[in-house]
Design an enzyme around this catalytic site. Structure first.
Site, short mmCIF file in Angstrom:
data_model
loop_
_atom_site.label_atom_id
_atom_site.label_comp_id
_atom_site.label_asym_id
_atom_site.label_seq_id
_atom_site.Cartn_x
_atom_site.Cartn_y
_atom_site.Cartn_z
N ASP A 53 -9.57 -0.06 3.31
CA ASP A 53 -9.79 0.33 1.92
C ASP A 53 -9.85 -1.12 0.88
O ASP A 53 -10.52 -1.01 -0.03
CB ASP A 53 -8.93 1.43 1.21
CG ASP A 53 -7.47 1.04 1.55
OD1 ASP A 53 -7.15 0.10 2.25
OD2 ASP A 53 -6.43 1.68 0.97
N GLU A 76 -8.90 -4.15 15.55
CA GLU A 76 -9.32 -5.90 14.83
C GLU A 76 -8.96 -6.93 15.87
O GLU A 76 -9.50 -7.95 15.74
CB GLU A 76 -8.10 -5.82 13.53
CG GLU A 76 -8.61 -4.99 12.32
CD GLU A 76 -8.00 -3.79 12.56
OE1 GLU A 76 -7.99 -2.95 11.40
OE2 GLU A 76 -7.18 -3.44 13.25
N HIS A 141 0.44 0.85 -0.57
CA HIS A 141 0.28 1.19 0.80
C HIS A 141 -0.17 -0.37 1.54
O HIS A 141 -0.97 -1.11 0.95
CB HIS A 141 -0.65 1.97 1.28
CG HIS A 141 -1.90 1.86 0.80
ND1 HIS A 141 -2.39 1.94 -0.44
CD2 HIS A 141 -3.10 1.55 1.39
CE1 HIS A 141 -3.77 1.80 -0.62
NE2 HIS A 141 -4.04 1.36 0.50
N HIS A 142 0.38 -0.45 2.86
CA HIS A 142 0.12 -1.76 3.64
C HIS A 142 0.63 -2.91 3.25
O HIS A 142 0.50 -3.98 3.79
CB HIS A 142 -1.77 -2.07 3.41
CG HIS A 142 -2.43 -1.06 4.14
ND1 HIS A 142 -2.27 -0.07 4.78
CD2 HIS A 142 -3.86 -1.04 3.89
CE1 HIS A 142 -3.10 0.66 5.15
NE2 HIS A 142 -4.21 0.03 4.54
N GLY A 440 -4.86 -17.65 27.11
CA GLY A 440 -4.52 -16.83 28.09
C GLY A 440 -4.33 -15.39 27.89
O GLY A 440 -3.35 -14.75 28.30
N ASP A 470 -9.02 -5.17 36.72
CA ASP A 470 -9.04 -3.93 36.23
C ASP A 470 -7.75 -3.49 35.24
O ASP A 470 -7.84 -3.03 34.27
CB ASP A 470 -8.67 -3.03 37.14
CG ASP A 470 -7.57 -3.31 38.15
OD1 ASP A 470 -7.10 -4.60 38.20
OD2 ASP A 470 -6.77 -2.40 39.06
N ASN A 497 -7.93 -4.86 41.77
CA ASN A 497 -7.03 -4.90 42.94
C ASN A 497 -5.66 -4.42 42.36
O ASN A 497 -4.69 -4.75 42.68
CB ASN A 497 -6.72 -6.49 42.88
CG ASN A 497 -6.77 -7.29 41.26
OD1 ASN A 497 -6.45 -6.49 40.49
ND2 ASN A 497 -7.41 -8.62 41.35
N GLY A 499 -3.90 -3.63 39.66
CA GLY A 499 -2.88 -3.92 38.62
C GLY A 499 -2.94 -5.60 38.14
O GLY A 499 -4.09 -6.16 38.23
N GLU A 503 0.00 -11.83 37.45
CA GLU A 503 1.39 -11.62 37.12
C GLU A 503 2.28 -11.40 38.36
O GLU A 503 3.39 -11.80 38.82
CB GLU A 503 1.69 -10.42 36.29
CG GLU A 503 0.68 -10.35 34.82
CD GLU A 503 1.22 -11.38 33.82
OE1 GLU A 503 2.14 -12.31 34.16
OE2 GLU A 503 0.69 -11.39 32.88
#
Length: 593
Positions: A53, A76, A141-142, A440, A470, A497, A499, A503
């Site tokens: 808005d 965003e 608001h916001h 990253g 994925d 692969n 997952g 990590e």
């Protein structure tokens, strides 16, 4: 007055612009602040963002503008990623993202922080409450409900080099010009707030007669001459035994042409860092491949680290960019050229930037070409290994797709296996690689691909190719719908692969927190298609033969429509370089005692 030609030309240009400005005053007309901003941004073509808005009045002007395309994003964060990708391809320009006060701008802030980290010029325009509301501070608001209307600007200041708050029409045009100029010349994000009551306020259009400059400040002549002479002496002492390393800031600060001229005239062998890949054409005869410290192949490591002198251009010494800080380049054999300073061994010379220094250094050092051209450079090749197993492995996949690439391709790689897998693959002439190795942020590549593909259209690039895991894709997958709606046609390779592989290698190979839900990837394009208006194609390749056949298919290679390829891979397979990087950094990622 100085007799230096560049200083004289700069003074002439300054006086000319003053005269033009004076002459323009009599012809100047009124223009709204919103339209003034858009006129300055018109060369961009695209603006990313999400309506809210507090920015809707401005978006009316954007939508009605004949030369700016509003790209409505799904959120965003993705919009900020897209602006980042757009700016990386439109060199000398910037990316723009528009959000609304509070909820919108905070959603974008991770993408803006990434652009700051990686030195990408992104202008963040935020529609904010009216100037009267900012003074009275009602519980709108916001807001946070405590009257702190400046809280979001304070947060943005951590990730921008300039905050421009337009609070009156007297200074608005100057603030806009300054914001855009700083964004481009410093290659960092800038934050600009536009109150609802300022959008249609009228200002003079006279400043629009003066084009904005994206040129860096002129190097101090005497200091620059001293630097040139000092570098020449160091090269002379090294008998021309010099190696050049190109890095990310060659790309970020627009010195590709200057670097290519420097290398061509001097004959010095050249290598790149991971973030500097495609800073120069990889088919250049004196290019030897990627240097990543201890992770480098022995042939390259020997040539770089045993050179008598190393010249780094645009270096960015991050952990993943340097093989976890394993460079073996002693300071007494090292010269660094940067955008705002030059380091010669132990001495730093501020305000001597590489953009202006390089052409002069080229002339100064071209004498050494006969000696430098005799230095052997390893052949940069990556043959496809002969593996008996039908399973698609990273060791086979990356060299294989290397032969699929064509000159002028733009390749976007995601954090993780893709960023590391592409490193040792020689890319064709005039190929551009876009990655985010320092920040990253998982999922960045998808939003970035949208911006890259839109920018590619403006510079005559036909193919954009995205490699994403994925797990990463699940974070930002909805932005593929925007690609489809805009008629973009990237080829998207989804490395399935099961997952978060990177990590898993860092910690927790068999932990559930590194697993993800298994999606039906072949149906994604259909799900995200805009009421099935656009032609799409999806494929799953479960083995080497299937992927081979697809890569050899001329229709697939033509990229005549958006296409998604699911590539099934083993969960605990990863490129060698990634595995070694994580292994070397194990002390950093180790579980606390």
């Amino acid at each position: 007055m100085s007799n230096d030609p560049e200083i004289l030309n700069a003074e002439i240009n300054r006086l000319r612009l003053q005269l033009e400005s004076h002459e323009a005053k009599s012809n100047s007309k009124g223009i709204s602040i919103g339209d003034y901003l858009l006129t300055r941004l018109v060369q961009l073509g695209s603006m990313f963002g999400v309506p809210g808005d507090f920015n809707l009045g401005f978006l009316d002007l954007v939508e009605d503008h004949p030369r700016i395309d509003w790209v409505g994003n799904c959120n965003e964060l993705n919009a900020a990623y897209a602006a980042d990708g757009y700016a990386r391809i439109k060199e000398g320009s910037l990316g723009v993202v528009t959000t609304t006060f509070g909820v919108g701008e905070l959603s974008a802030i991770n993408g803006i922080a990434g652009a700051f980290s990686e030195m990408v010029p992104v202008l963040h325009i935020v529609g904010v409450p009216s100037t009267a509301q900012q003074k009275k501070k009602p519980v709108l608001h916001h807001t946070l409900g405590d009257g702190r209307y400046d809280a979001y600007g304070k947060a943005a200041a951590q990730f921008s080099v300039y905050n421009a708050e337009i609070l009156d029409k007297v200074n608005a045009a100057h603030q806009i010009d300054r914001a855009i100029t700083i964004c481009i010349t410093q290659a960092r994000p800038v934050y600009l707030t536009l109150p609802t009551d300022m959008v249609l306020q009228e200002v003079s259009s006279e400043r629009l007669n003066i084009p904005l400059s994206n040129e860096p400040q002129i190097n101090p002549p005497l200091k620059e001459e001293f630097v040139l002479q000092t570098i020449h002496e160091r090269v002379q002492e090294a008998d021309g035994d010099v190696v050049v390393i190109v890095d990310a800031c060659v790309i970020r600060h627009g010195v590709r042409d200057e670097v290519q001229d420097f290398l061509g005239e001097t004959g010095f062998p050249v290598y790149a860092t991971p973030m500097g890949k495609t800073a120069i054409n990889e088919n250049y005869k004196r290019y030897g491949g990627i240097y990543i410290g201890s992770l480098t192949s022995p042939a390259i490591k020997d040539k770089v680290e045993n050179a008598k002198l190393i010249i780094s251009i645009g270096s960015l010494a991050t952990d993943f960019n340097t093989g976890n800080f394993s460079y073996k380049i002693p300071t007494h054999r090292h010269i660094e050229l940067h955008s705002t300073y030059t380091q010669v061994q132990y001495a730093r010379f501020d305000d001597v930037g590489m953009k202006q220094l390089l052409p002069k250094l080229t002339r100064k050092l071209s004498f050494f070409s006969s000696t430098a051209s005799k230095i052997e450079v390893p052949l940069f090749v990556k043959p496809v290994p002969n593996e008996e197993s039908p399973t698609i492995t990273h060791s086979w996949f990356w060299p294989r797709v290397g032969s699929f690439f064509k000159p002028k391709d733009i390749i976007v790689t995601e954090t993780g296996t893709a960023n590391f897998g592409i490193l040792d693959v020689p890319l064709p002439e005039d190929t551009l690689l876009v990655n985010q190795i320092l920040w990253g942020s998982i999922g960045w590549s998808v939003g970035s691909c949208l911006g890259v593909a839109l920018a590619a259209q403006t510079i005559g690039r036909d193919r954009v190719i995205l490699f994403v895991g994925d797990g990463s894709l699940q974070l930002t997958v909805q932005e593929i719908s925007t690609m489809i709606k805009k008629g973009l046609k990237p080829i998207i390779f989804v490395l399935n692969n099961k997952g978060y592989s990177i990590e898993k290698f860092i910690h927790g190979k068999h932990r559930r927190y590194n697993d993800i839900s298994q999606w039906n990837w072949k149906s994604i394009l259909g799900t995200l298609n805009d009421n099935n208006q656009f032609e799409t194609a999806s494929y799953t390749t479960a083995n080497k033969s299937e992927l081979d056949a697809l890569l050899e298919n001329p229709s697939f290679a033509s990229a005549s429509k958006i296409q998604l390829v699911e590539v099934l891979m083993e969960a605990l397979d990863a490129p060698y370089t990634l595995q070694k990087q994580v292994e070397n950094a194990s002390s950093v990622y180790a579980r606390p005692v």
